[in-house]
Design a protein around this motif. Structure first.
Motif, PDB file in Angstrom:
ATOM      1  N   UNK A 291    -109.552 -20.255  -0.258  1.00  0.00           N
ATOM      2  CA  UNK A 291    -110.073 -21.036   0.865  1.00  0.00           C
ATOM      3  C   UNK A 291    -108.978 -21.754   1.642  1.00  0.00           C
ATOM      4  N   UNK A 292    -107.873 -22.046   0.983  1.00  0.00           N
ATOM      5  CA  UNK A 292    -106.783 -22.749   1.667  1.00  0.00           C
ATOM      6  C   UNK A 292    -106.129 -21.885   2.743  1.00  0.00           C
ATOM      7  N   UNK A 293    -106.317 -20.574   2.641  1.00  0.00           N
ATOM      8  CA  UNK A 293    -105.713 -19.630   3.596  1.00  0.00           C
ATOM      9  C   UNK A 293    -106.603 -19.343   4.794  1.00  0.00           C
ATOM     10  N   UNK A 294    -107.840 -19.819   4.782  1.00  0.00           N
ATOM     11  CA  UNK A 294    -108.811 -19.441   5.810  1.00  0.00           C
ATOM     12  C   UNK A 294    -108.307 -19.591   7.241  1.00  0.00           C
ATOM     13  N   UNK A 295    -107.612 -20.669   7.599  1.00  0.00           N
ATOM     14  CA  UNK A 295    -107.184 -20.817   8.990  1.00  0.00           C
ATOM     15  C   UNK A 295    -106.269 -19.703   9.488  1.00  0.00           C
ATOM     16  N   UNK A 296    -105.662 -18.947   8.581  1.00  0.00           N
ATOM     17  CA  UNK A 296    -104.733 -17.888   8.963  1.00  0.00           C
ATOM     18  C   UNK A 296    -105.363 -16.495   8.932  1.00  0.00           C
ATOM     19  N   UNK A 297    -106.670 -16.425   8.654  1.00  0.00           N
ATOM     20  CA  UNK A 297    -107.306 -15.137   8.421  1.00  0.00           C
ATOM     21  C   UNK A 297    -108.268 -14.742   9.535  1.00  0.00           C
ATOM     22  N   UNK A 298    -108.384 -13.420   9.739  1.00  0.00           N
ATOM     23  CA  UNK A 298    -109.422 -12.876  10.622  1.00  0.00           C
ATOM     24  C   UNK A 298    -110.717 -12.656   9.856  1.00  0.00           C
ATOM     25  N   UNK A 299    -110.592 -12.228   8.592  1.00  0.00           N
ATOM     26  CA  UNK A 299    -111.760 -11.948   7.765  1.00  0.00           C
ATOM     27  C   UNK A 299    -111.507 -12.499   6.360  1.00  0.00           C
ATOM     28  N   UNK A 300    -112.578 -12.763   5.633  1.00  0.00           N
ATOM     29  CA  UNK A 300    -112.409 -13.178   4.242  1.00  0.00           C
ATOM     30  C   UNK A 300    -113.587 -12.687   3.395  1.00  0.00           C
ATOM     31  N   UNK A 301    -113.262 -12.319   2.169  1.00  0.00           N
ATOM     32  CA  UNK A 301    -114.250 -11.908   1.172  1.00  0.00           C
ATOM     33  C   UNK A 301    -114.009 -12.781  -0.051  1.00  0.00           C
ATOM     34  N   UNK A 302    -114.749 -13.888  -0.157  1.00  0.00           N
ATOM     35  CA  UNK A 302    -114.517 -14.849  -1.239  1.00  0.00           C
ATOM     36  C   UNK A 302    -115.846 -15.283  -1.853  1.00  0.00           C
ATOM     37  N   UNK A 303    -116.652 -14.277  -2.174  1.00  0.00           N
ATOM     38  CA  UNK A 303    -118.010 -14.540  -2.658  1.00  0.00           C
ATOM     39  C   UNK A 303    -118.113 -14.553  -4.175  1.00  0.00           C
ATOM     40  N   UNK A 304    -116.985 -14.511  -4.885  1.00  0.00           N
ATOM     41  CA  UNK A 304    -116.989 -14.398  -6.326  1.00  0.00           C
ATOM     42  C   UNK A 304    -118.003 -15.265  -7.055  1.00  0.00           C
ATOM     43  N   UNK A 305    -118.040 -16.585  -6.796  1.00  0.00           N
ATOM     44  CA  UNK A 305    -118.986 -17.436  -7.519  1.00  0.00           C
ATOM     45  C   UNK A 305    -120.453 -17.104  -7.256  1.00  0.00           C
ATOM     46  N   UNK A 306    -120.741 -16.519  -6.094  1.00  0.00           N
ATOM     47  CA  UNK A 306    -122.129 -16.165  -5.776  1.00  0.00           C
ATOM     48  C   UNK A 306    -122.638 -15.028  -6.658  1.00  0.00           C
ATOM     49  N   UNK A 307    -121.708 -14.276  -7.245  1.00  0.00           N
ATOM     50  CA  UNK A 307    -122.077 -13.146  -8.096  1.00  0.00           C
ATOM     51  C   UNK A 307    -122.272 -13.557  -9.551  1.00  0.00           C
ATOM     52  N   UNK A 308    -121.916 -14.811  -9.884  1.00  0.00           N
ATOM     53  CA  UNK A 308    -121.956 -15.263 -11.271  1.00  0.00           C
ATOM     54  C   UNK A 308    -123.297 -15.884 -11.622  1.00  0.00           C
ATOM     55  N   UNK A 309    -123.705 -15.707 -12.876  1.00  0.00           N
ATOM     56  CA  UNK A 309    -124.913 -16.392 -13.347  1.00  0.00           C
ATOM     57  C   UNK A 309    -124.609 -17.842 -13.682  1.00  0.00           C
ATOM     58  N   UNK A 310    -123.345 -18.116 -13.993  1.00  0.00           N
ATOM     59  CA  UNK A 310    -122.934 -19.487 -14.303  1.00  0.00           C
ATOM     60  C   UNK A 310    -121.456 -19.650 -13.972  1.00  0.00           C
ATOM     61  N   UNK A 311    -121.117 -20.690 -13.230  1.00  0.00           N
ATOM     62  CA  UNK A 311    -119.729 -20.950 -12.840  1.00  0.00           C
ATOM     63  C   UNK A 311    -119.059 -21.811 -13.907  1.00  0.00           C
ATOM     64  N   UNK A 312    -117.736 -21.915 -13.828  1.00  0.00           N
ATOM     65  CA  UNK A 312    -116.985 -22.736 -14.789  1.00  0.00           C
ATOM     66  C   UNK A 312    -116.296 -23.914 -14.116  1.00  0.00           C
TER      67      UNK A 312
END
Length: 336
Positions: A291-312
């Protein structure tokens, strides 16, 4: 500076399938660096495609524990350069360590990491949400389970166009396609024409990573932009992608962390390539670094936690594609 290593098994909500594998559990390692009252966190997932396991990452980090624990005064760039010779054959482990060090460094400065880099967040891109390969009714159900503005659809089957046609009947969202090296040259070019009509934004890594002649042919004739993933691993790969791809998807685990990732983004921009960052299957620890890189990006795929049944961990959150930064300095991560 104290080093703490801990392995986790991240359980997924659904079986996650791409063109070459299916998983229900994702092993990962969390690196914690402690310096006085401050802690920094980094993450890397195991990955059979790159022959990386959690025990291997932990073993390689343990070998250099004395070097790590007697460091702490360097800049992140200086620390990365110091450690790289020892972990050049395990960039996943280096990523977890580098991200933790960047996080720690920013916390000691009392700033969010993106603030330390003088990035502004007004035009941050939205993240997509990934739909893995599954029977079509399950792919539709996953979309309906989480309405989202952008979907990244994994393909590499004999019914790819039919799948996208069916999914399009259930959503007006932007579609992105990731074939994970599962197509051929002619197939990609023909698919690009059909998929453009179905509202697809771009294709990610349709051909095998080392098929550079094929990439060049697809680059010339595709109706859609082509984004490199498996063909763009390390810093030197960005220049190789020029005139073979329209953009690059930078994975921090593959390149060795935020420090080289930032350099890759700048090189891509210099060459006129579109910039993207992607995640592995990972927790909020790794995602908060991306997420810290977002201002420099055209696109992002950072949905990892949405795929988890439980986060850490707690950190950045996602709401209909928008990334909300955590409170606090560094990446804002807190382990649960």
């Amino acid at each position: 500076m104290e080093l703490i290593l801990k392995a986790y098994d991240l359980k997924l909500k659904h079986t996650f399938t791409i063109s070459r594998k299916s998983i229900d559990v994702q092993p990962c390692v969390i690196v914690t660096l402690i310096d006085g009252e401050f802690s920094g966190f980094g993450e890397a997932s195991s990955n059979p495609y790159y022959n990386i396991t959690v025990p291997m990452m932990i073993a390689d980090l343990e070998k250099i524990r004395p070097i790590i624990e007697t460091s702490g005064t360097e800049t992140p760039e200086g620390f990365w350069a110091k450690i790289y010779p020892y972990l050049k054959d395990n960039l996943f482990a280096l990523c977890a360590l580098d991200n933790a060090y960047n996080d720690l460094y920013a916390r000691k400065k009392g700033k969010k990491l993106y603030e330390l880099w003088n990035y502004t967040t007004e035009n941050n891109p939205l993240t997509d949400y990934t739909i893995g390969i599954a029977p079509i009714e399950k792919m539709v159900a996953k979309m309906e389970e989480l309405p989202w503005p952008i979907y990244k659809i994994k393909l590499g089957t004999e019914e790819d166009i039919a799948i996208v046609k069916t999914l399009r009947q259930h959503s007006n969202a932007i579609f992105r396609i990731d074939a994970n090296c599962g197509w051929g040259v002619d197939e990609t070019i023909q698919n690009s024409i059909a998929l453009k009509k179905l509202g697809v934004e771009f294709l990610e890594q349709p051909l095998k990573a080392d098929d550079w002649e094929g990439h060049k042919e697809v680059y010339k004739h595709s109706a859609l932009p082509i984004i490199a993933d498996e063909s763009c691993i390390k810093e030197e790969d960005v220049a190789k992608c020029y005139h073979h791809f329209h953009g690059v998807n930078i994975k921090l685990a593959k390149c060795g962390g935020l420090t080289p990732g930032r350099r890759m983004i700048q090189e891509a921009k210099r060459l006129g390539l579109r910039t993207m960052a992607g995640c592995m299957t990972e927790s909020t620890v790794g995602i908060s670094a991306i997420a810290q890189l977002l201002p420099e990006l055209d696109y992002v795929d950072m949905d990892g936690p949405l795929l988890l049944s439980e986060d850490i961990a707690r950190g950045v959150t996602m709401e209909f594609g928008k990334i909300n930064y955590a409170n606090g300095s560094g990446t804002g991560v807190e382990l649960l």
